[in-house]
Design a protein around this motif. Structure first.
Motif: not given
Length: 206
Positions: A47-54, A56-68
């Motif tokens: 998984e990749y966590f991008d702090l700038a745009d909050l 998370c990109t999982d191993s399948r390429g799906y992108i979900t939002s991070v609250d904090r």
């Protein structure tokens, strides 16, 4: 003797596979054993966590939002909505030096489930500024306050090693990290946060 060793010794009583592969791994065999039949073997999840745009990109390429999220010297805190209806949200700390991902799951109604913490063993690092990578190494440790920690995922890790998805050094490193978690909790009255404090890590939760 590490308290992890009896868990590995007991593995053959569950499937007859994990114990054989663990012995092969502990011998430091250059060639992994053949992957066992049955359950499919997967590659390590990343998984990749991008702090700038909050996000998370999982191993399948799906992108979900991070609250904090926020950083401390010992790791990265992440809070996000849960992916199952019985859960409200999850809180996670990525702790690179220990190679663990500590997670608390908040359920519906507002109470914890069958465990207080789940500790996933893996590789965690900031790969570029404000971008973190989390690689799961199959093992996880379930922690309940005041009770012995429980190791899960040994068979999956050993099967991944046998299939060539994880080399012997990586598999041994994962077992070493799990050993440190289980032994650390056991030596601090089965209290995860007491053990982490002894390592200079003080986690905060919502």
């Amino acid at each position: 003797m590490s308290v992890l060793v009896p868990l590995l010794v007991a593995a053959p009583t569950m499937s007859g596979i994990a114990g054989y592969m663990a012995r092969d791994l502990r011998r430091g065999s250059a060639e992994p054993a053949q992957a066992p039949p049955g359950n499919p073997v997967r590659r390590p999840l990343v998984e990749y966590f991008d702090l700038a745009d909050l996000t998370c990109t999982d191993s399948r390429g799906y992108i979900t939002s991070v609250d904090r999220c926020h950083r401390e010297s010992w790791g990265l805190y992440i809070s996000r909505a849960a992916d199952r209806p019985e859960r409200r949200h999850t809180e996670t700390w990525l702790l690179p030096d220990l190679g663990i991902r500590a997670t608390r799951e908040h359920t519906r109604p507002a109470r914890f489930g069958k465990h207080d913490y789940r500790l996933d063993i893996g590789e965690f690092s900031e790969v570029t500024p404000k971008r973190w990578r989390a690689t799961d190494l199959y093992l996880d440790v379930v922690v309940r306050q005041g009770r012995p920690a429980e190791l899960h995922g040994a068979e999956q890790l050993l099967a991944a090693h046998a299939a060539g998805f994880l080399d012997a050094a990586g598999a041994r490193r994962a077992f070493d990290r799990a050993t440190k978690v289980v032994d650390g909790c056991a030596s601090h009255e089965h209290d995860l946060e007491q053990w982490l404090a002894s390592e200079g890590i003080v986690l905060t939760w919502m």
